[in-house]
Design an enzyme around this catalytic site. Structure first.
Site, PDB file in Angstrom:
ATOM      1  N   SER A   1      39.083  40.611  32.316  1.00 37.54           N
ATOM      2  CA  SER A   1      39.234  40.899  30.695  1.00 37.54           C
ATOM      3  C   SER A   1      40.326  39.889  30.138  1.00 37.54           C
ATOM      4  CB  SER A   1      40.602  41.860  30.221  1.00 37.54           C
ATOM      5  OG  SER A   1      40.562  41.826  28.695  1.00 37.54           O
TER       6      SER A   1
ATOM      7  N   TYR B   1      48.356  44.744  32.275  1.00 36.36           N
ATOM      8  CA  TYR B   1      47.178  44.516  32.848  1.00 36.36           C
ATOM      9  C   TYR B   1      46.477  43.108  32.802  1.00 36.36           C
ATOM     10  CZ  TYR B   1      42.160  45.370  30.324  1.00 36.36           C
ATOM     11  OH  TYR B   1      40.625  45.563  30.150  1.00 36.36           O
TER      12      TYR B   1
ATOM     13  N   LYS C   1      43.591  41.902  35.910  1.00 34.55           N
ATOM     14  CA  LYS C   1      42.831  41.739  35.406  1.00 34.55           C
ATOM     15  C   LYS C   1      42.543  40.166  35.897  1.00 34.55           C
ATOM     16  CE  LYS C   1      40.661  45.085  33.405  1.00 34.55           C
ATOM     17  NZ  LYS C   1      39.230  45.567  34.542  1.00 34.55           N
TER      18      LYS C   1
END
Length: 304
Positions: free
Chosen positions: A152, A165, A169
């Site tokens: 991401s 997150y 990622k």
């Protein structure tokens, strides 16, 4: 014949959104597909349901393809082994692993709890390792295999309120590169996609201010299906010389990302002290310091 004719693909998080679209596209390209999804909420909390994965399997079968369901979690090593075993039991082999499963528990860093950190790391980063590692022995023995991992721009570039997150990622990008380096001699490839799409994962983005509403509106124009062609390509023999790379798919745009490299260096024969770093090194390096960008700052134009 499709680009994945005769292949067996395992797609995690395939009960909806990007994962479902990748599973459907791989089936249309000729692959037999293991649809893995625990059927949990976006946060991973609460009861689970087999329904999302069952729906993906049903669509594949209605279109003439073959699919089998797995509802195991990717966040546990033994369960990940069972996911891979599902492919072997149903189809006799495994050729492609798409690590797509994920959850969100967004929180500003100084308020993030250990549980919010660990739960996201466990699904995204540990889950990608567990599933990839469970397939690795089969890939090595057959001297072929393709991994497609979802990274991401939240990790590659940055974002607010997503320390868990973003860390997971960016870790996945490093994991993919390591797999490419370690398993290339066995004919195994590993690449990443940073997807842009309006899906369950992005539906949690706040839309309260005018700026936030405008950003969400742009995302809503980008369907999850836009990421599927790139995943199919990377899993196919057409990409046999592509490995260790990071791509992004943004509506009708495709990007390849660079990897961190030194951009400027300074040398001092006498070595460095804190004072000479402040007085000499920093002024020489300052113009090359990376800005504190977020993903929307870098991808600031309307998708085309």
């Amino acid at each position: 014949m499709g680009m994945l004719e005769g292949k067996v693909a395992l797609v995690t998080g395939a009960g909806g959104g990007i994962g479902r679209e990748i599973a459907l596209a791989m089936a249309l390209a000729g692959a037999r597909v293991v649809v893995n999804d625990v059927g949990a909420s976006l946060s991973g909390r609460g009861e689970t349901s087999a329904t999302p994965g069952e729906q993906t399997c049903r669509i594949i079968e209605q279109r003439g393809g073959e699919a089998v369901l797995s509802t195991e979690t990717v966040a546990e090593w033994v369960a990940a082994q069972r996911i891979v075993a599902t492919a072997l039991d149903a189809f006799g082999r495994i050729d492609i692993v798409v690590n797509n499963a994920g959850i969100l528990r967004d929180q500003i860093f100084h308020k993030m709890s250990p549980d919010e950190w660990l739960s996201v790391i466990n699904v995204h980063l540990n889950g990608s390792f567990f599933v990839a590692r469970a397939a690795a022995e089969h890939f090595r023995r057959q001297e072929s295999g393709a991994y497609v991992h979802m990274t991401s721009t939240s990790g590659l570039i940055g974002n607010t309120g997503q320390a868990n997150y973003a860390a997971a990622k960016l870790g996945i990008a490093a994991l993919s590169k390591s797999i490419a380096l370690d398993m290339g001699r066995f004919g195994v490839r590993s690449n990443c996609i940073a997807p842009f799409a309006w899906s369950r994962m992005t539906s949690a983005i706040p839309a309260e201010t005018d700026e936030q509403k405008a950003r969400v509106s742009k995302l809503q124009a980008m369907g999850p299906e836009k990421n599927a062609p790139l995943a199919v390509f990377l899993a196919s023999e057409a990409a046999r010389d592509v490995t260790g790379q990071i791509f992004a798919s943004r509506h009708n745009e495709l990007f390849v990302f660079n990897h961190p490299r030194p951009v400027r260096g300074v040398h001092r024969a006498e070595g460095w002290t804190p004072e000479t770093i402040a007085g000499h090194a920093l002024p020489a390096l300052r113009d090359h310091l990376a800005p504190l960008d977020r993903s929307p700052d870098v991808f600031s134009w309307d998708p085309v």
